[in-house]
Write a protein that holds these residues in place. Structure first.
Motif, PDB file in Angstrom:
ATOM      1  N   ASP A   1       0.831  -1.204   0.000  1.00 33.67           N
ATOM      2  CA  ASP A   1       0.000   0.000   0.000  1.00 33.67           C
ATOM      3  C   ASP A   1       0.866   1.255   0.000  1.00 33.67           C
ATOM      4  O   ASP A   1       0.557   2.241  -0.675  1.00 33.67           O
ATOM      5  N   LEU A   2       1.952   1.235   0.783  1.00 38.00           N
ATOM      6  CA  LEU A   2       2.852   2.389   0.822  1.00 38.00           C
ATOM      7  C   LEU A   2       3.528   2.590  -0.528  1.00 38.00           C
ATOM      8  O   LEU A   2       3.638   3.720  -1.017  1.00 38.00           O
ATOM      9  N   ILE A   3       3.975   1.488  -1.141  1.00 37.47           N
ATOM     10  CA  ILE A   3       4.648   1.584  -2.429  1.00 37.47           C
ATOM     11  C   ILE A   3       3.696   2.156  -3.474  1.00 37.47           C
ATOM     12  O   ILE A   3       4.058   3.053  -4.254  1.00 37.47           O
ATOM     13  N   GLU A   4       2.477   1.664  -3.498  1.00 31.22           N
ATOM     14  CA  GLU A   4       1.513   2.105  -4.508  1.00 31.22           C
ATOM     15  C   GLU A   4       1.125   3.571  -4.290  1.00 31.22           C
ATOM     16  O   GLU A   4       1.023   4.349  -5.243  1.00 31.22           O
ATOM     17  N   TRP A   5       0.888   3.949  -3.041  1.00 28.36           N
ATOM     18  CA  TRP A   5       0.537   5.344  -2.744  1.00 28.36           C
ATOM     19  C   TRP A   5       1.679   6.266  -3.147  1.00 28.36           C
ATOM     20  O   TRP A   5       1.463   7.287  -3.814  1.00 28.36           O
ATOM     21  N   ALA A   6       2.894   5.907  -2.766  1.00 32.27           N
ATOM     22  CA  ALA A   6       4.041   6.778  -3.035  1.00 32.27           C
ATOM     23  C   ALA A   6       4.342   6.865  -4.524  1.00 32.27           C
ATOM     24  O   ALA A   6       4.716   7.935  -5.030  1.00 32.27           O
ATOM     25  N   ALA A   7       4.172   5.774  -5.253  1.00 37.75           N
ATOM     26  CA  ALA A   7       4.438   5.802  -6.689  1.00 37.75           C
ATOM     27  C   ALA A   7       3.485   6.756  -7.393  1.00 37.75           C
ATOM     28  O   ALA A   7       3.893   7.545  -8.264  1.00 37.75           O
ATOM     29  N   VAL A   8       2.213   6.712  -7.034  1.00 35.33           N
ATOM     30  CA  VAL A   8       1.246   7.639  -7.629  1.00 35.33           C
ATOM     31  C   VAL A   8       1.582   9.076  -7.234  1.00 35.33           C
ATOM     32  O   VAL A   8       1.557   9.999  -8.058  1.00 35.33           O
ATOM     33  N   ALA A   9       1.909   9.280  -5.967  1.00 33.96           N
ATOM     34  CA  ALA A   9       2.211  10.630  -5.488  1.00 33.96           C
ATOM     35  C   ALA A   9       3.417  11.229  -6.198  1.00 33.96           C
ATOM     36  O   ALA A   9       3.467  12.434  -6.455  1.00 33.96           O
ATOM     37  N   LEU A  10       4.395  10.399  -6.540  1.00 31.97           N
ATOM     38  CA  LEU A  10       5.601  10.879  -7.203  1.00 31.97           C
ATOM     39  C   LEU A  10       5.501  10.833  -8.723  1.00 31.97           C
ATOM     40  O   LEU A  10       6.411  11.293  -9.420  1.00 31.97           O
ATOM     41  N   GLY A  11       4.419  10.244  -9.239  1.00 31.12           N
ATOM     42  CA  GLY A  11       4.287  10.113 -10.674  1.00 31.12           C
ATOM     43  C   GLY A  11       5.257   9.114 -11.270  1.00 31.12           C
ATOM     44  O   GLY A  11       5.695   9.262 -12.419  1.00 31.12           O
ATOM     45  N   LEU A  12       5.579   8.079 -10.505  1.00 30.08           N
ATOM     46  CA  LEU A  12       6.517   7.057 -10.958  1.00 30.08           C
ATOM     47  C   LEU A  12       5.768   5.761 -11.267  1.00 30.08           C
ATOM     48  O   LEU A  12       4.706   5.496 -10.692  1.00 30.08           O
ATOM     49  N   PRO A  13       6.305   4.939 -12.147  1.00 30.51           N
ATOM     50  CA  PRO A  13       5.639   3.666 -12.439  1.00 30.51           C
ATOM     51  C   PRO A  13       5.683   2.729 -11.241  1.00 30.51           C
ATOM     52  O   PRO A  13       6.619   2.770 -10.433  1.00 30.51           O
ATOM     53  N   LEU A  14       4.659   1.911 -11.139  1.00 26.42           N
ATOM     54  CA  LEU A  14       4.630   0.927 -10.059  1.00 26.42           C
ATOM     55  C   LEU A  14       5.682  -0.155 -10.302  1.00 26.42           C
ATOM     56  O   LEU A  14       5.805  -0.660 -11.431  1.00 26.42           O
ATOM     57  N   PRO A  15       6.419  -0.537  -9.273  1.00 29.91           N
ATOM     58  CA  PRO A  15       7.282  -1.706  -9.426  1.00 29.91           C
ATOM     59  C   PRO A  15       6.423  -2.935  -9.693  1.00 29.91           C
ATOM     60  O   PRO A  15       5.263  -2.998  -9.281  1.00 29.91           O
ATOM     61  N   PRO A  16       6.943  -3.935 -10.370  1.00 33.59           N
ATOM     62  CA  PRO A  16       6.142  -5.136 -10.640  1.00 33.59           C
ATOM     63  C   PRO A  16       5.740  -5.823  -9.347  1.00 33.59           C
ATOM     64  O   PRO A  16       6.499  -5.851  -8.373  1.00 33.59           O
ATOM     65  N   LEU A  17       4.520  -6.367  -9.342  1.00 29.25           N
ATOM     66  CA  LEU A  17       4.041  -7.089  -8.175  1.00 29.25           C
ATOM     67  C   LEU A  17       4.676  -8.477  -8.160  1.00 29.25           C
ATOM     68  O   LEU A  17       4.589  -9.226  -9.136  1.00 29.25           O
ATOM     69  N   GLN A  18       5.318  -8.812  -7.034  1.00 27.88           N
ATOM     70  CA  GLN A  18       5.996 -10.093  -6.897  1.00 27.88           C
ATOM     71  C   GLN A  18       5.353 -10.897  -5.769  1.00 27.88           C
ATOM     72  O   GLN A  18       4.882 -10.335  -4.781  1.00 27.88           O
ATOM     73  N   SER A  19       5.367 -12.190  -5.915  1.00 26.32           N
ATOM     74  CA  SER A  19       4.878 -13.035  -4.830  1.00 26.32           C
ATOM     75  C   SER A  19       5.959 -13.164  -3.769  1.00 26.32           C
ATOM     76  O   SER A  19       7.159 -13.045  -4.051  1.00 26.32           O
ATOM     77  N   LEU A  20       5.527 -13.421  -2.569  1.00 24.38           N
ATOM     78  CA  LEU A  20       6.479 -13.585  -1.475  1.00 24.38           C
ATOM     79  C   LEU A  20       7.381 -14.787  -1.703  1.00 24.38           C
ATOM     80  O   LEU A  20       8.550 -14.788  -1.311  1.00 24.38           O
ATOM     81  N   ASP A  21       6.880 -15.792  -2.385  1.00 23.92           N
ATOM     82  CA  ASP A  21       7.666 -17.009  -2.602  1.00 23.92           C
ATOM     83  C   ASP A  21       8.797 -16.801  -3.603  1.00 23.92           C
ATOM     84  O   ASP A  21       9.862 -17.427  -3.490  1.00 23.92           O
ATOM     85  N   THR A  22       8.578 -15.930  -4.588  1.00 34.37           N
ATOM     86  CA  THR A  22       9.559 -15.794  -5.660  1.00 34.37           C
ATOM     87  C   THR A  22      10.380 -14.505  -5.590  1.00 34.37           C
ATOM     88  O   THR A  22      11.369 -14.376  -6.308  1.00 34.37           O
ATOM     89  N   ALA A  23      10.007 -13.563  -4.754  1.00 34.91           N
ATOM     90  CA  ALA A  23      10.730 -12.287  -4.674  1.00 34.91           C
ATOM     91  C   ALA A  23      12.147 -12.505  -4.148  1.00 34.91           C
ATOM     92  O   ALA A  23      12.361 -13.286  -3.224  1.00 34.91           O
ATOM     93  N   PRO A  24      13.150 -11.820  -4.732  1.00 40.30           N
ATOM     94  CA  PRO A  24      14.535 -11.941  -4.250  1.00 40.30           C
ATOM     95  C   PRO A  24      14.753 -11.102  -2.998  1.00 40.30           C
ATOM     96  O   PRO A  24      15.177  -9.945  -3.061  1.00 40.30           O
ATOM     97  N   LEU A  25      14.462 -11.658  -1.851  1.00 36.41           N
ATOM     98  CA  LEU A  25      14.553 -10.950  -0.575  1.00 36.41           C
ATOM     99  C   LEU A  25      15.751 -11.435   0.223  1.00 36.41           C
ATOM    100  O   LEU A  25      16.125 -12.604   0.158  1.00 36.41           O
TER     101      LEU A  25
END
Length: 266
Positions: free
Chosen positions: A182-206
């Protein structure tokens, strides 16, 4: 005030106290300046424990115990996973942070005001910076919620605990626990930046630390700090806090942010 661990929060706390006329002695990892404990009226540690325990208490615990006012910045991670339920200071402690649990208990036994903090954000340290740098990750974490706190509300909590607080544990957290995406999506819109791709927790490189973070789900209640310390957060939710950071970043960004942020209904 003798201040151990003058990092991100500590530097902000020190600057505020100095501006109010305090004498602040900052003590780093080398221990230089710790002799000021013999004359201190207040001591605050922001230093986290390591695998061997709390280094501040190990080296200076006896001297700290003689100081009239003692404070410690702990973590709401001591509550572990609550399955998304609210936790307050009466909740059982547990989770994955053994050294942090031991340090939290040791400072309480010493008579400290233990301020338990969730994720800290502020100038130079927020989702805005990660989006601008292209390093933000948008994770679908299956409804995981977490709380956060602005660094200036940590400063306000310390000031309130100095003014009125009795020894004990206090949660300092905002009023709106929310998923990280939610923070990422809100901030991306506020800054006029593209959304990062949505990743699953299982496959994200964390990293292991980030994956462990997503393994806990809780909402942190702040009612005790409000009632007993008189603490009122300047930034009661992430939208207020991020808007303030945008407004102070650049004139162009500040003028565009309100209209863009209004389009996000979260």
């Amino acid at each position: 005030m003798v201040l151990f661990g003058p990092g991100y929060c500590g530097a902000r706390i020190a600057a505020t106290l100095v501006a109010q006329g305090w004498r602040v002695v900052a003590v780093g990892r080398d221990g230089a300046g710790a002799d000021a404990l013999h004359h201190a009226t207040h001591v605050l540690s922001t230093a986290p424990p390591d695998d061997a325990g709390d280094p501040v208490l190990t080296r200076h615990g006896a001297a700290i115990g003689r100081v009239p006012w003692i404070g410690y910045l702990s973590s709401t991670g001591v509550y572990g996973d609550s399955g998304g339920a609210w936790v307050d200071e009466s909740a059982p402690l547990g989770g994955r942070r053994g050294p942090r649990l031991a340090a939290d208990a040791a400072w309480l036994a010493l008579g400290a005001r233990v301020l338990r903090l969730p994720g800290i954000y502020g100038p130079g340290r927020s989702v805005l910076d990660r989006l601008a740098a292209g390093t933000a990750q948008r994770i679908d974490a299956n409804g995981q919620l977490f709380s956060r706190v602005h660094v200036d509300d940590v400063v306000g909590g310390v000031r309130a605990a100095i003014a009125t607080g009795r020894a004990g544990a206090y949660n300092l957290a905002d009023d709106l626990p929310a998923p990280q995406r939610d923070l990422i999506e809100w901030a991306a819109v506020a800054l006029g930046l593209p959304l990062p791709p949505l990743q699953s927790l299982d496959t994200a490189p964390l990293s292991p630390a980030a994956r462990a973070f997503y393994g806990e789900n809780r909402r942190v209640a702040n009612g005790k700090a409000r009632r007993l310390l008189g603490w009122q957060p300047l930034y009661p939710d992430y939208r207020v806090g991020l808007r303030a950071l945008i407004a102070t970043s650049s004139p162009a960004t500040a003028s565009a942010a309100p209209a863009a942020a209004a389009a996000v209904h979260r």
